[in-house]
Design a protein around this motif. Structure first.
Motif, PDB file in Angstrom:
ATOM      1  N   ALA A 141       0.833  -1.204   0.000  1.00 54.29           N
ATOM      2  CA  ALA A 141       0.000   0.000   0.000  1.00 54.29           C
ATOM      3  C   ALA A 141       0.868   1.254   0.000  1.00 54.29           C
ATOM      4  N   ARG A 142       1.990   1.225   0.725  1.00 51.95           N
ATOM      5  CA  ARG A 142       2.897   2.380   0.723  1.00 51.95           C
ATOM      6  C   ARG A 142       3.523   2.560  -0.656  1.00 51.95           C
ATOM      7  N   LEU A 143       3.926   1.476  -1.287  1.00 55.06           N
ATOM      8  CA  LEU A 143       4.475   1.596  -2.644  1.00 55.06           C
ATOM      9  C   LEU A 143       3.465   2.258  -3.572  1.00 55.06           C
ATOM     10  N   ARG A 144       2.234   1.845  -3.476  1.00 51.64           N
ATOM     11  CA  ARG A 144       1.204   2.397  -4.354  1.00 51.64           C
ATOM     12  C   ARG A 144       0.942   3.866  -4.045  1.00 51.64           C
ATOM     13  N   ARG A 145       0.946   4.253  -2.773  1.00 49.14           N
ATOM     14  CA  ARG A 145       0.727   5.659  -2.424  1.00 49.14           C
ATOM     15  C   ARG A 145       1.828   6.549  -2.981  1.00 49.14           C
ATOM     16  N   HIS A 146       3.035   6.013  -3.047  1.00 50.23           N
ATOM     17  CA  HIS A 146       4.164   6.789  -3.572  1.00 50.23           C
ATOM     18  C   HIS A 146       4.296   6.661  -5.092  1.00 50.23           C
ATOM     19  N   GLY A 147       3.391   5.942  -5.717  1.00 58.06           N
ATOM     20  CA  GLY A 147       3.432   5.806  -7.170  1.00 58.06           C
ATOM     21  C   GLY A 147       4.571   4.941  -7.673  1.00 58.06           C
ATOM     22  N   ILE A 148       5.024   3.999  -6.855  1.00 54.52           N
ATOM     23  CA  ILE A 148       6.138   3.125  -7.243  1.00 54.52           C
ATOM     24  C   ILE A 148       5.566   1.811  -7.772  1.00 54.52           C
ATOM     25  N   GLY A 149       5.785   1.549  -9.047  1.00 57.61           N
ATOM     26  CA  GLY A 149       5.335   0.298  -9.632  1.00 57.61           C
ATOM     27  C   GLY A 149       6.122  -0.872  -9.070  1.00 57.61           C
ATOM     28  N   PHE A 150       5.530  -2.040  -9.104  1.00 53.75           N
ATOM     29  CA  PHE A 150       6.212  -3.200  -8.535  1.00 53.75           C
ATOM     30  C   PHE A 150       5.760  -4.474  -9.238  1.00 53.75           C
ATOM     31  N   SER A 151       6.650  -5.442  -9.231  1.00 53.48           N
ATOM     32  CA  SER A 151       6.333  -6.796  -9.694  1.00 53.48           C
ATOM     33  C   SER A 151       6.176  -7.681  -8.456  1.00 53.48           C
ATOM     34  N   THR A 152       5.733  -8.901  -8.668  1.00 52.38           N
ATOM     35  CA  THR A 152       5.589  -9.840  -7.558  1.00 52.38           C
ATOM     36  C   THR A 152       6.136 -11.203  -7.962  1.00 52.38           C
ATOM     37  N   ILE A 153       6.527 -11.966  -6.956  1.00 48.03           N
ATOM     38  CA  ILE A 153       6.895 -13.369  -7.135  1.00 48.03           C
ATOM     39  C   ILE A 153       6.079 -14.182  -6.152  1.00 48.03           C
ATOM     40  N   ALA A 154       5.421 -15.221  -6.652  1.00 50.32           N
ATOM     41  CA  ALA A 154       4.606 -16.093  -5.810  1.00 50.32           C
ATOM     42  C   ALA A 154       5.158 -17.511  -5.850  1.00 50.32           C
ATOM     43  N   VAL A 155       5.337 -18.105  -4.690  1.00 47.13           N
ATOM     44  CA  VAL A 155       5.680 -19.516  -4.610  1.00 47.13           C
ATOM     45  C   VAL A 155       4.366 -20.303  -4.568  1.00 47.13           C
ATOM     46  N   VAL A 156       4.204 -21.216  -5.524  1.00 46.92           N
ATOM     47  CA  VAL A 156       3.005 -22.045  -5.604  1.00 46.92           C
ATOM     48  C   VAL A 156       3.319 -23.397  -4.993  1.00 46.92           C
ATOM     49  N   THR A 157       2.560 -23.780  -3.990  1.00 50.75           N
ATOM     50  CA  THR A 157       2.804 -25.009  -3.239  1.00 50.75           C
ATOM     51  C   THR A 157       1.767 -26.069  -3.606  1.00 50.75           C
ATOM     52  N   VAL A 158       1.888 -27.237  -3.003  1.00 51.45           N
ATOM     53  CA  VAL A 158       0.901 -28.290  -3.241  1.00 51.45           C
ATOM     54  C   VAL A 158      -0.483 -27.870  -2.762  1.00 51.45           C
TER      55      VAL A 158
ATOM     56  N   ASP B 141      -6.454 -13.797  -9.804  1.00 52.64           N
ATOM     57  CA  ASP B 141      -7.411 -12.733  -9.469  1.00 52.64           C
ATOM     58  C   ASP B 141      -6.827 -11.823  -8.388  1.00 52.64           C
ATOM     59  N   PHE B 142      -6.182 -12.434  -7.405  1.00 53.70           N
ATOM     60  CA  PHE B 142      -5.574 -11.648  -6.321  1.00 53.70           C
ATOM     61  C   PHE B 142      -4.533 -10.677  -6.867  1.00 53.70           C
ATOM     62  N   PHE B 143      -3.652 -11.168  -7.733  1.00 56.11           N
ATOM     63  CA  PHE B 143      -2.590 -10.301  -8.238  1.00 56.11           C
ATOM     64  C   PHE B 143      -3.131  -9.234  -9.199  1.00 56.11           C
ATOM     65  N   ALA B 144      -4.181  -9.548  -9.914  1.00 58.13           N
ATOM     66  CA  ALA B 144      -4.792  -8.545 -10.787  1.00 58.13           C
ATOM     67  C   ALA B 144      -5.339  -7.375  -9.966  1.00 58.13           C
ATOM     68  N   GLU B 145      -5.873  -7.676  -8.784  1.00 62.30           N
ATOM     69  CA  GLU B 145      -6.421  -6.642  -7.910  1.00 62.30           C
ATOM     70  C   GLU B 145      -5.333  -5.948  -7.086  1.00 62.30           C
ATOM     71  N   LEU B 146      -4.191  -6.611  -6.902  1.00 63.64           N
ATOM     72  CA  LEU B 146      -3.137  -6.077  -6.037  1.00 63.64           C
ATOM     73  C   LEU B 146      -2.487  -4.832  -6.621  1.00 63.64           C
ATOM     74  N   GLY B 147      -2.434  -4.747  -7.963  1.00 60.51           N
ATOM     75  CA  GLY B 147      -1.845  -3.567  -8.590  1.00 60.51           C
ATOM     76  C   GLY B 147      -0.444  -3.760  -9.127  1.00 60.51           C
ATOM     77  N   CYS B 148       0.080  -4.995  -9.090  1.00 55.45           N
ATOM     78  CA  CYS B 148       1.404  -5.238  -9.667  1.00 55.45           C
ATOM     79  C   CYS B 148       1.302  -5.300 -11.188  1.00 55.45           C
ATOM     80  N   HIS B 149       2.422  -5.028 -11.870  1.00 55.79           N
ATOM     81  CA  HIS B 149       2.407  -5.107 -13.328  1.00 55.79           C
ATOM     82  C   HIS B 149       2.759  -6.508 -13.834  1.00 55.79           C
ATOM     83  N   THR B 150       3.475  -7.284 -13.015  1.00 56.69           N
ATOM     84  CA  THR B 150       3.913  -8.629 -13.418  1.00 56.69           C
ATOM     85  C   THR B 150       3.897  -9.541 -12.203  1.00 56.69           C
ATOM     86  N   VAL B 151       3.533 -10.805 -12.429  1.00 55.97           N
ATOM     87  CA  VAL B 151       3.702 -11.809 -11.391  1.00 55.97           C
ATOM     88  C   VAL B 151       4.532 -12.955 -11.950  1.00 55.97           C
ATOM     89  N   GLY B 152       5.546 -13.339 -11.198  1.00 53.30           N
ATOM     90  CA  GLY B 152       6.340 -14.520 -11.547  1.00 53.30           C
ATOM     91  C   GLY B 152       5.885 -15.693 -10.705  1.00 53.30           C
TER      92      GLY B 152
END
Length: 404
Positions: free
Chosen positions: A184-201, A212-223
């Motif tokens: 939320a702080r990154l977004r308030r400061h207008g700083i774009g960000f990517s994300t990395i998600a570990v997918v488990t069993v 859906d979560f990452f689309a709503e989160l505001g990141c430009h890319t998810v790995g």
């Protein structure tokens, strides 16, 4: 399209010598020639570990030294900067990735001191800063630092709250809410960000909820990092091929209906397909050696996950130390390293035996070692779930659409 294949992937192939596949009357390549054929002469990225310590205790973490404070000194940072000046160009600036442990645990003043030696490189267009963070320590001051130094930010978060149960602090408390506050702080400061998600069993069966979560989160890319057995993470159950193929099948369908979010792996697959149509040389792509520099200046190549791992057989994978050698000099002699030479043999075996080689270009070095115990092996579960399953999912999608 791909040939039909059994859903049960084969066991790794071990190729002890290159001579078996050498064409008659053709002299075998020297170790230097083999290296130049497979590995890029110039890295696109240098990973820097400013401290091995991490303030959270994810159960799947691969880092062997995340409990120890080992802060980098300014002389090491200055030596890295000198090395990068030798190999970076304006046409191909270097990505300097502050990663492994939690870089923000150093504090803004200390990380500012470590990035000072790179300022002239940044202003000359020779370098881009990246930081990978768990997000829990992001403050307004950190956001100002990111803006001042033009740092590109990646946040590690595994999706909605129920997917983040493995991400806990040292008292076992979930860090999900703290990560969201940092975002939320990154977004308030207008700083774009990517994300990395570990997918488990536990999460691999719910790709739509994840994306859906990452689309709503505001990141430009998810790995998407499907959980791997590597480093300190040696015993947890990890997803297998069937589950991964289903995950990617549904993820591909999701992206076609939701074009606003870039999924790193699917984007890479798209680049591969475009190269096949355009004939622009995907087959000539060479592997990034990814020099990874520890806080004391030791350098490993090919896989950041090898940093800090003890293996007397391979001299702890060290290519040198930046206080004694430049990265350029280390790369010039990388073909002499035993684990690098064995890795090249493994790549030759992959190309000779695997129908997916054209896309994946060979299993990752670290995964070969951690899964198979050696570098001259071929398949790993990592390449099956992250490369083979992805391409199989695309093939299944096209086949289904053609039949309908």
């Amino acid at each position: 399209m791909l040939q039909d294949r059994a859903r049960r992937p084969p066991l790794p192939v071990i190729v002890p010598t290159l001579e078996r596949t050498t064409v008659a009357r053709t002299p075998p390549l020297t170790s230097r020639e083999r290296y130049r054929r497979r590995i890029s002469p110039r890295p696109r990225s240098v990973v820097v570990q400013p401290d091995g310590f991490c303030n959270v205790a994810c159960s799947y973490c691969y880092l062997p030294g995340k409990d120890r404070r080992t802060p980098m000194t300014s002389d090491v940072a200055e030596a890295i900067a000198r090395s990068i000046r030798e190999i970076a160009t304006v046409d191909a600036p270097m990505d300097l990735v502050w990663h492994a442990g939690e870089p923000l645990a150093l504090g803004t003043s200390r990380l500012s001191e470590l990035t000072d030696p790179f300022e002239s490189l940044r202003h000359e267009g020779l370098l881009h800063h990246y930081v990978q963070t768990n997000g829990t320590l992001v403050s307004d001051r950190w956001c100002e630092f990111f803006a001042e130094r033009e740092v590109r930010v990646g946040v590690s978060i595994d999706g909605p709250a129920e997917f983040n149960t493995e991400r806990v602090d040292r008292r076992g408390k979930p860090v999900f809410d703290r990560t969201l506050r940092g975002i939320a702080r990154l977004r308030r400061h207008g700083i774009g960000f990517s994300t990395i998600a570990v997918v488990t069993v536990d999460s691999i069966g719910r790709p739509e909820d994840l994306l859906d979560f990452f689309a709503e989160l505001g990141c430009h890319t998810v790995g998407i990092n499907i959980e791997e057995r590597e480093g300190a993470n040696a015993h947890r159950p990890v997803p297998m091929f069937e589950a991964a193929a289903e995950f990617w099948n549904r993820a591909i369908a999701w992206t076609r209906s939701n074009p606003g979010l870039t999924v790193r792996e699917i984007d890479r697959l798209g680049a591969y397909l475009r190269s096949l149509r355009g004939g622009d040389g995907w087959q000539s792509v060479r592997i990034d050696p990814i020099p990874t520099v520890s806080s004391i200046g030791d350098v490993v190549l090919l896989s950041p996950e090898l940093a800090g791992v003890q293996s007397p057989e391979y001299h702890d994978f060290q290519a040198g130390n930046v206080l004694q050698l430049t990265i350029r000099d280390m790369l010039a002699n990388a073909h002499r390293l035993r684990y690098v030479d064995e890795f090249l043999t493994g790549l030759d075996a992959c190309e000779a035996t695997c129908e997916y080689f054209g896309f994946c270009r060979g299993a990752q070095a670290g995964n070969r070692f951690f899964e198979n115990g050696r570098f001259d092996s071929t398949e790993t579960n990592h390449c099956r779930v992250s490369r083979q399953a992805l391409l199989t999912a695309l093939s299944d999608t096209v086949r289904a659409e053609t039949a309908s």
